[in-house]
Design a protein around this motif. Sequence first.
Motif, short mmCIF file in Angstrom:
data_model
loop_
_atom_site.label_atom_id
_atom_site.label_comp_id
_atom_site.label_asym_id
_atom_site.label_seq_id
_atom_site.Cartn_x
_atom_site.Cartn_y
_atom_site.Cartn_z
N ALA A 16 0.84 -1.20 0.00
CA ALA A 16 0.00 0.00 0.00
C ALA A 16 0.87 1.25 0.00
O ALA A 16 2.01 1.23 0.41
N TRP A 17 0.28 2.32 -0.46
CA TRP A 17 0.94 3.62 -0.37
C TRP A 17 0.80 4.11 1.06
O TRP A 17 -0.08 3.67 1.80
N ALA A 18 1.63 5.04 1.45
CA ALA A 18 1.59 5.58 2.80
C ALA A 18 0.19 6.12 3.12
O ALA A 18 -0.39 5.81 4.16
N ARG A 82 -3.75 15.53 6.66
CA ARG A 82 -3.29 16.53 7.63
C ARG A 82 -2.27 15.91 8.60
O ARG A 82 -1.24 16.50 8.89
N VAL A 83 -2.55 14.70 9.08
CA VAL A 83 -1.63 14.03 10.00
C VAL A 83 -0.34 13.67 9.28
O VAL A 83 0.76 13.89 9.81
N LEU A 84 -0.45 13.15 8.07
CA LEU A 84 0.76 12.83 7.30
C LEU A 84 1.61 14.08 7.07
O LEU A 84 2.83 14.04 7.23
N ALA A 91 3.10 15.61 -0.58
CA ALA A 91 2.14 14.87 -1.42
C ALA A 91 2.80 13.69 -2.12
O ALA A 91 2.21 12.60 -2.19
N ALA A 92 4.01 13.87 -2.64
CA ALA A 92 4.69 12.79 -3.36
C ALA A 92 5.05 11.64 -2.42
O ALA A 92 4.88 10.46 -2.76
N LEU A 93 5.54 11.96 -1.24
CA LEU A 93 5.95 10.93 -0.28
C LEU A 93 4.74 10.15 0.23
O LEU A 93 4.81 8.94 0.44
N ALA A 94 3.61 10.82 0.39
CA ALA A 94 2.39 10.16 0.86
C ALA A 94 1.88 9.16 -0.16
O ALA A 94 1.15 8.23 0.19
N GLU A 95 2.26 9.31 -1.43
CA GLU A 95 1.80 8.41 -2.49
C GLU A 95 2.82 7.34 -2.84
O GLU A 95 2.65 6.61 -3.80
N ARG A 96 3.89 7.24 -2.05
CA ARG A 96 4.89 6.20 -2.31
C ARG A 96 4.52 4.90 -1.60
O ARG A 96 3.96 4.92 -0.50
N PRO A 97 4.84 3.76 -2.22
CA PRO A 97 4.58 2.47 -1.56
C PRO A 97 5.43 2.35 -0.29
O PRO A 97 6.56 2.83 -0.23
N LEU A 98 4.88 1.69 0.71
CA LEU A 98 5.61 1.50 1.97
C LEU A 98 6.96 0.83 1.74
O LEU A 98 7.93 1.14 2.43
N ALA A 99 7.02 -0.10 0.79
CA ALA A 99 8.25 -0.84 0.54
C ALA A 99 9.40 0.08 0.11
O ALA A 99 10.56 -0.28 0.26
N TRP A 105 10.52 6.31 8.12
CA TRP A 105 9.29 6.80 7.48
C TRP A 105 8.15 5.82 7.69
O TRP A 105 7.00 6.21 7.85
N ARG A 106 8.45 4.52 7.71
CA ARG A 106 7.40 3.52 7.96
C ARG A 106 6.86 3.66 9.39
O ARG A 106 5.67 3.49 9.63
N VAL A 107 7.76 3.96 10.35
CA VAL A 107 7.29 4.18 11.73
C VAL A 107 6.41 5.42 11.78
O VAL A 107 5.40 5.45 12.49
N ARG A 108 6.73 6.44 10.99
CA ARG A 108 5.88 7.62 10.93
C ARG A 108 4.49 7.26 10.39
O ARG A 108 3.48 7.80 10.85
N VAL A 109 4.44 6.36 9.42
CA VAL A 109 3.15 5.90 8.90
C VAL A 109 2.36 5.22 10.03
O VAL A 109 1.16 5.45 10.19
N GLU A 110 3.04 4.40 10.83
CA GLU A 110 2.38 3.73 11.95
C GLU A 110 1.85 4.75 12.95
O GLU A 110 0.73 4.62 13.46
N LEU A 111 2.64 5.77 13.23
CA LEU A 111 2.21 6.82 14.14
C LEU A 111 1.00 7.56 13.56
O LEU A 111 0.03 7.84 14.27
#
Length: 176
Positions: A16-18, A82-84, A91-99, A105-111
């Motif tokens: 999934a994307w972020a 807003r949280v992201l 915007a570009a980073l939010a649309e990148r795949p988690l991999a 950055w993955r921990v930030r997604v979890e947060l």
Amino acid sequence: VRVGLLRQEVDPRGEAWAREEVEGALAVLASLERELRELEARMAHHGEAGEEVPEELALRWDRAHAAFEFGGGFEREARALRVLAGLGFDAALAERPLATLSGGWRVRVELAKLLVAAPDVLLLDEPTNHLDLPSIEWFEATPAAFRGGVVLISPDRTFPARHVTDLAEFHAGSLS
């Protein structure tokens, strides 16, 4: 009571994307939205057939709509973005795949998932470890604005001292 735990290790193989991953924390709202659309289609069918909508069907729609609205369904995408953004995602980073994201950055997604899901209790183990200064500054408002309980573990004494109401310290095997 819904408890949210910040995981320190995140599976790097996520497809999934972020943004999608964060919005996934609100899966119950997506389910309610699907239910609303199904109920609306059934009610429209009755209307097209010149029939009165059954009261039970209207009541189910009313309950689902109220739950969707109360849960923040109408603003869930904006809330996730807003949280992201607060955690440093453009915007570009939010649309990148988690991999393709680093561990930090993955921990930030979890947060972000935890903050968007708004559980009753947050268990945060060193939540600022992977954050840069602007993200830490943004995050500092979180415990004060959070309506539930927060249990925070941090080696940084400054952050908790400014933002918590009760502080316990572990030292040499004892709690003070």
